[in-house]
Write a protein that holds these residues in place. Sequence first.
Motif, PDB file in Angstrom:
ATOM      1  N   GLY A  54       0.817  -1.226   0.000  1.00 60.42           N
ATOM      2  CA  GLY A  54       0.000   0.000   0.000  1.00 60.42           C
ATOM      3  C   GLY A  54       0.845   1.269   0.000  1.00 60.42           C
ATOM      4  O   GLY A  54       0.310   2.379   0.030  1.00 60.42           O
ATOM      5  N   GLY A  55       2.181   1.131  -0.038  1.00 63.35           N
ATOM      6  CA  GLY A  55       3.065   2.309  -0.040  1.00 63.35           C
ATOM      7  C   GLY A  55       2.955   3.132  -1.319  1.00 63.35           C
ATOM      8  O   GLY A  55       2.406   2.657  -2.323  1.00 63.35           O
ATOM      9  N   GLU A  56       3.539   4.326  -1.272  1.00 62.29           N
ATOM     10  CA  GLU A  56       3.465   5.216  -2.439  1.00 62.29           C
ATOM     11  C   GLU A  56       4.447   4.742  -3.524  1.00 62.29           C
ATOM     12  O   GLU A  56       5.548   4.283  -3.219  1.00 62.29           O
ATOM     13  CB  GLU A  56       3.843   6.642  -2.001  1.00 62.29           C
ATOM     14  CG  GLU A  56       3.461   7.694  -3.017  1.00 62.29           C
ATOM     15  CD  GLU A  56       4.077   9.055  -2.657  1.00 62.29           C
ATOM     16  OE1 GLU A  56       4.226   9.861  -3.566  1.00 62.29           O
ATOM     17  OE2 GLU A  56       4.428   9.267  -1.467  1.00 62.29           O
ATOM     18  N   LEU A  57       4.017   4.868  -4.788  1.00 59.33           N
ATOM     19  CA  LEU A  57       4.870   4.422  -5.895  1.00 59.33           C
ATOM     20  C   LEU A  57       5.605   5.604  -6.521  1.00 59.33           C
ATOM     21  O   LEU A  57       5.087   6.728  -6.549  1.00 59.33           O
ATOM     22  CB  LEU A  57       4.010   3.732  -6.972  1.00 59.33           C
ATOM     23  CG  LEU A  57       3.264   2.477  -6.522  1.00 59.33           C
ATOM     24  CD1 LEU A  57       2.272   2.017  -7.595  1.00 59.33           C
ATOM     25  CD2 LEU A  57       4.243   1.348  -6.213  1.00 59.33           C
ATOM     26  N   THR A  58       6.810   5.338  -7.054  1.00 63.14           N
ATOM     27  CA  THR A  58       7.578   6.396  -7.738  1.00 63.14           C
ATOM     28  C   THR A  58       6.983   6.671  -9.121  1.00 63.14           C
ATOM     29  O   THR A  58       6.140   5.910  -9.603  1.00 63.14           O
ATOM     30  CB  THR A  58       9.041   5.965  -7.963  1.00 63.14           C
ATOM     31  OG1 THR A  58       9.011   4.770  -8.767  1.00 63.14           O
ATOM     32  CG2 THR A  58       9.783   5.703  -6.679  1.00 63.14           C
ATOM     33  N   GLU A  59       7.464   7.703  -9.773  1.00 61.46           N
ATOM     34  CA  GLU A  59       7.120   7.955 -11.180  1.00 61.46           C
ATOM     35  C   GLU A  59       7.654   6.790 -12.022  1.00 61.46           C
ATOM     36  O   GLU A  59       8.714   6.246 -11.692  1.00 61.46           O
ATOM     37  CB  GLU A  59       7.805   9.248 -11.665  1.00 61.46           C
ATOM     38  CG  GLU A  59       7.148  10.533 -11.200  1.00 61.46           C
ATOM     39  CD  GLU A  59       5.715  10.643 -11.691  1.00 61.46           C
ATOM     40  OE1 GLU A  59       5.528  10.577 -12.924  1.00 61.46           O
ATOM     41  OE2 GLU A  59       4.800  10.757 -10.853  1.00 61.46           O
ATOM     42  N   PRO A  60       6.969   6.416 -13.128  1.00 59.24           N
ATOM     43  CA  PRO A  60       7.486   5.320 -13.963  1.00 59.24           C
ATOM     44  C   PRO A  60       8.847   5.655 -14.565  1.00 59.24           C
ATOM     45  O   PRO A  60       9.099   6.794 -14.946  1.00 59.24           O
ATOM     46  CB  PRO A  60       6.439   5.199 -15.078  1.00 59.24           C
ATOM     47  CG  PRO A  60       5.233   5.899 -14.572  1.00 59.24           C
ATOM     48  CD  PRO A  60       5.691   6.929 -13.596  1.00 59.24           C
ATOM     49  N   ARG A  61       9.733   4.643 -14.596  1.00 56.53           N
ATOM     50  CA  ARG A  61      11.022   4.784 -15.271  1.00 56.53           C
ATOM     51  C   ARG A  61      11.133   3.695 -16.334  1.00 56.53           C
ATOM     52  O   ARG A  61      10.518   2.630 -16.207  1.00 56.53           O
ATOM     53  CB  ARG A  61      12.175   4.626 -14.271  1.00 56.53           C
ATOM     54  CG  ARG A  61      12.426   5.903 -13.496  1.00 56.53           C
ATOM     55  CD  ARG A  61      13.701   5.818 -12.690  1.00 56.53           C
ATOM     56  NE  ARG A  61      13.649   4.761 -11.686  1.00 56.53           N
ATOM     57  CZ  ARG A  61      14.726   4.171 -11.178  1.00 56.53           C
ATOM     58  NH1 ARG A  61      15.916   4.499 -11.596  1.00 56.53           N
ATOM     59  NH2 ARG A  61      14.612   3.244 -10.256  1.00 56.53           N
ATOM     60  N   THR A  62      11.947   3.959 -17.366  1.00 58.57           N
ATOM     61  CA  THR A  62      12.041   3.034 -18.492  1.00 58.57           C
ATOM     62  C   THR A  62      13.320   2.198 -18.397  1.00 58.57           C
ATOM     63  O   THR A  62      14.394   2.746 -18.178  1.00 58.57           O
ATOM     64  CB  THR A  62      12.038   3.856 -19.804  1.00 58.57           C
ATOM     65  OG1 THR A  62      10.810   4.560 -19.833  1.00 58.57           O
ATOM     66  CG2 THR A  62      12.134   2.975 -21.018  1.00 58.57           C
ATOM     67  N   PHE A  63      13.191   0.874 -18.535  1.00 56.40           N
ATOM     68  CA  PHE A  63      14.354  -0.032 -18.508  1.00 56.40           C
ATOM     69  C   PHE A  63      14.451  -0.787 -19.826  1.00 56.40           C
ATOM     70  O   PHE A  63      13.456  -1.353 -20.275  1.00 56.40           O
ATOM     71  CB  PHE A  63      14.213  -1.065 -17.380  1.00 56.40           C
ATOM     72  CG  PHE A  63      14.492  -0.499 -16.028  1.00 56.40           C
ATOM     73  CD1 PHE A  63      15.738  -0.633 -15.444  1.00 56.40           C
ATOM     74  CD2 PHE A  63      13.487   0.182 -15.345  1.00 56.40           C
ATOM     75  CE1 PHE A  63      15.989  -0.099 -14.190  1.00 56.40           C
ATOM     76  CE2 PHE A  63      13.734   0.718 -14.091  1.00 56.40           C
ATOM     77  CZ  PHE A  63      14.986   0.578 -13.513  1.00 56.40           C
ATOM     78  N   ASN A  64      15.639  -0.815 -20.420  1.00 59.24           N
ATOM     79  CA  ASN A  64      15.811  -1.609 -21.640  1.00 59.24           C
ATOM     80  C   ASN A  64      16.129  -3.048 -21.248  1.00 59.24           C
ATOM     81  O   ASN A  64      16.883  -3.294 -20.306  1.00 59.24           O
ATOM     82  CB  ASN A  64      16.943  -1.040 -22.496  1.00 59.24           C
ATOM     83  CG  ASN A  64      16.916  -1.656 -23.881  1.00 59.24           C
ATOM     84  OD1 ASN A  64      17.197  -2.833 -24.050  1.00 59.24           O
ATOM     85  ND2 ASN A  64      16.547  -0.874 -24.863  1.00 59.24           N
TER      86      ASN A  64
END
Length: 457
Positions: A131-141
């Motif tokens: 239920g914790g807060e999520l970070t902004e999406p990041r892109t992984f190759n």
Amino acid sequence: MTQTEDKTTPSTGDTPLVPMEKIVSLSKRRGFVYPNSEIYGGVSGIYDFGPLGVEMRNNIRRYWWWSMVQINDNVVGIEGNIITHPRVWEASGHVENFVDRLVECKNCKRRWRVDHLPEENLEQNKCPACGGELTEPRTFNLMMETYIGVVEGERMKTYLRGEASQNIYLDYDNVLKSSRMQIPFGICQIGKAFRNEVTPGNFLFRQREFEQWDLQFFVHPSEMQKWFDYWKARRFEWYKGIINHTDRLRFRAHGPDELAHYAKQAFDIEYRTILDWQEWEGIHWRQDWDLSRHSQFSGQDLSYTDPETKERYIPWIVETSGGVDRTFLFLLLDAYEEESPSDKDKEGRSVLRLHPWFAPVKVAVLPLQKNKEELVTTARDIHKRLQRLMVSQYDDVANIGRRYRRQDEIGTPFCVTVDFQTLEDQTVTVRERDGMTQIRLHMNELPAYLVEKVTWM
Ligand code: GAP
């Protein structure tokens, strides 16, 4: 094209879906699959195959190769390398597009693929676990990097192939020039692929090193639909032909937002596991993406000239791309059953109802007693004769019931027992795994009888 795809293992009715833990445990205990580098704590998403696993994988590969390459006059095979020129992966679109978007929980630090997050969690920006807060999406190759060369500064960065199919496009022109293939025709390959999967898991389902099998079928654009439908149906029938529970197989069309960068249309053949429906193989409408891009990036014209009409065009491609590892896993899940005690078997048993073609051991030869030299010598002779034709195991440890159960658990379709009657008339008992039925055969008839049952050719 014709193909024998009949299945001789009987359907077993409505048996429960198998928990993954059962297969993980069986695999390790009996030598199918081991965690890689286990003594160092293992590497997530990487596995090794044990003595039984390697036999089964070879059987799976060989059957695919036979049914896709050997019996089709318009299909040939290649074996390309894992490492290619780095420009390949720019042309293929993988450097730019082969990415996962991830969020991380600020509290428990778990990472989640944005496209796998339940809608509710996505909307509320909440971790599904704590239920914790999520970070902004990041892109992984997902591409795995490596370097060619030894001199610092001159080393060339490249990638371990992210999809095996690229070799086929690279070798397409050479195949065309060195074989007598004309469009429509196909090129097949079985080979390793590597992906830095962010969330490897479900045992062999999502690994970082795995093995794919591909058919790339090159067609005139006007015939694309016909061949797409043809291979889609044929691959579905192929999978149906190797499992017991055909009700656990279905097609699923990709929505526009989940199509890979190279595909205009895609269908997954899916298998139902206890977790959900899961992808087994993808049928992709790749159109002219690959040959156009490689023509553009390499400067080599990969267009085709029709020998009769002289029409020049970039061939379109139907791709069927599946996995040796998922086939291995789904066959085990499909075949595993635990039977309660019955009149036939007082103790109950675990049995792998694998198709005899894929079973790692085809026959076990068992002397009724190990302290009777004549029984042992005869059983060893039979075992030696059978070993020339198929994988045979000799076993004289424990009572005969326990030995049968040991073989049932690893899917051995036939057990041959040498008893006192054998010494009188040279007949042996042949016990069949699924129905536990027994027949008597003269030992000279045994090789032909078994070969007919356990091979597909
Ligand atoms: N060339 C097309 C391609 O690579 P894909 O759907 O990404 O398409 C094809 O992969 C097949 O490869 C899948 O259907 C699956 O059987 C297998 N596969 C893909 N990723 C995998 C992974 N991480 N672990 C095990 N098998 C995988």
